[in-house]
Design an enzyme around this catalytic site. Structure first.
Site, PDB file in Angstrom:
ATOM      1  N   LYS A  54      51.390  49.846  37.659  1.00  0.00           N
ATOM      2  CA  LYS A  54      51.505  49.567  36.223  1.00  0.00           C
ATOM      3  C   LYS A  54      52.757  50.244  35.650  1.00  0.00           C
ATOM      4  O   LYS A  54      53.498  49.641  34.875  1.00  0.00           O
ATOM      5  CB  LYS A  54      50.238  50.047  35.498  1.00  0.00           C
ATOM      6  CG  LYS A  54      49.029  49.172  35.816  1.00  0.00           C
ATOM      7  CD  LYS A  54      47.709  49.820  35.432  1.00  0.00           C
ATOM      8  CE  LYS A  54      46.542  48.954  35.912  1.00  0.00           C
ATOM      9  NZ  LYS A  54      45.230  49.609  35.767  1.00  0.00           N
ATOM     10  N   GLN A  98      42.438  55.063  33.430  1.00  0.00           N
ATOM     11  CA  GLN A  98      42.161  54.363  34.687  1.00  0.00           C
ATOM     12  C   GLN A  98      40.707  54.594  35.105  1.00  0.00           C
ATOM     13  O   GLN A  98      40.236  55.722  35.211  1.00  0.00           O
ATOM     14  CB  GLN A  98      43.131  54.850  35.780  1.00  0.00           C
ATOM     15  CG  GLN A  98      43.008  54.140  37.109  1.00  0.00           C
ATOM     16  CD  GLN A  98      43.344  52.646  37.039  1.00  0.00           C
ATOM     17  OE1 GLN A  98      44.317  52.240  36.411  1.00  0.00           O
ATOM     18  NE2 GLN A  98      42.522  51.821  37.686  1.00  0.00           N
ATOM     19  N   ASP A 121      43.479  47.710  26.866  1.00  0.00           N
ATOM     20  CA  ASP A 121      42.678  47.128  27.955  1.00  0.00           C
ATOM     21  C   ASP A 121      41.260  46.782  27.491  1.00  0.00           C
ATOM     22  O   ASP A 121      40.369  46.578  28.324  1.00  0.00           O
ATOM     23  CB  ASP A 121      42.638  48.086  29.157  1.00  0.00           C
ATOM     24  CG  ASP A 121      42.216  47.376  30.446  1.00  0.00           C
ATOM     25  OD1 ASP A 121      42.301  46.123  30.490  1.00  0.00           O
ATOM     26  OD2 ASP A 121      41.799  48.062  31.391  1.00  0.00           O
TER      27      ASP A 121
END
Ligand code: NAP
Length: 280
Positions: A54, A98, A121
């Protein structure tokens, strides 16, 4: 003649990233450098690889990327403190925690701490709820990627039966909501679902989000089904058995090179969207 379509995630991804380039330039001309912070807690090697991928994708495009790596002993309170600092930092536009975090951390509480406008996200319950209601700014990146692939290839959703295998908060549930909002008829399956192959047999569109390598077999599919495989398992295999599903499907995503690269592009896009919103 073989009319099968390989749903090429690299191609979709390149298209998305090309569209982002002038937007990033325009932001910079206005003194704003889009910025994403990823938080990695602990030493899970796959997570470290995802975070690195990423970060690299951000830098290639001119998006500022900062990685915060916290030790595996980090407490929920310490993680919340880090997230709050990032929420208050106006130079940060997107925050990505994450998944998964070590088991001593309350992951839900940590996700909920991310400011909605930086939740690129779609992990907060606000973000998810807004996505489900059809006006979410940032749906989770993998579900958004799946819808982008469908649209890029002009696959019709209205009135189609979509069977989603998996109901996780970042994948199965939001992709089911996005498909429903586009007038597909959606069946969401999980580990307690009975007669899974019979349900899949009825699907015009199959989304695999199970986390089990090569779990969905070609002889479960209806002839001509469209298969989107979100799975990414060790050995570079997806959640569908590619060779047998390829035979039955009219269109299918490969693994790797399908949903994965588009997921990263959606993260980049959401970060740019978030940066642009700070100008308005
Ligand atoms: P997850 O949280 O483990 O969820 C898996 C889901 O599959 C659960 O809802 C589970 O049901 C369901 N399931 C498990 N066994 C089943 C069975 N026998 N029959 C039907 N359903 C079953 O996984 P996830 O985070 O959603 O990830 C799913 C896959 O996508 C993984 O391969 C992951 O690596 C991949 N992934 C890819 C990307 C990408 O960028 N391409 C991003 C995220 C994830 P229950 O709810 O009943 O337990």
């Amino acid at each position: 003649m073989d009319n099968k379509i390989i749903l090429d995630g690299q191609k979709v991804s390149t298209h998305i990233r090309e569209e982002l380039k002038p937007r990033i330039e325009a932001l910079k001309a206005n003194g704003v450098v889009p910025s994403l912070v990823t938080i990695l807690v602990g030493d899970d090697p796959s997570s470290a690889t995802y975070v690195k991928m990423k970060g690299n994708a951000c830098e290639k495009l001119g998006i500022k990327s900062q990685k915060i790596h916290l030790p595996k002993e980090t407490t929920t309170e310490e993680l919340l403190h880090t997230i709050n600092e990032l929420n208050n930092d106006t130079s940060v536009h997107g925050i990505l925690l994450q998944h998964p975090v070590p088991s001593q951390i309350d992951e839900r509480k940590a996700f909920e701490a991310i400011a909605l406008e930086k939740d690129v996200d779609g992990v907060t319950s606000w973000g998810y709820g807004q996505t489900a209601l059809g006006f979410g700014l940032y749906p989770s990146c993998t579900p958004a990627a799946i819808l982008n692939i469908i649209d890029f290839y002009n696959i019709q959703l209205q009135g189609k039966h979509a069977v989603v295998v998996g109901r996780s908060p970042i994948l199965g549930k939001p992709v089911s909501a996005l498909l429903l909002n586009r007038n597909a008829t959606v069946t969401t399956c999980h580990s307690y679902t009975n007669n899974l192959p019979e349900l899949i047999k009825q699907a015009d569109i199959v989304v695999a989000a199970v986390g089990k390598p090569e779990f969905i077999k070609g002889d479960w599919l209806k002839e001509g089904a469209v298969v989107l495989d979100a799975g990414y398992n060790p050995g570079n295999v997806g959640d569908v058995e590619y060779s047998s599903c390829y035979e039955k499907a009219s269109a299918i995503t490969p693994v790797p090179g399908g949903v994965g690269p588009v997921t990263i592009s959606m993260l980049l896009k959401h970060t740019v969207d978030a940066a642009e919103r700070t100008l308005n």
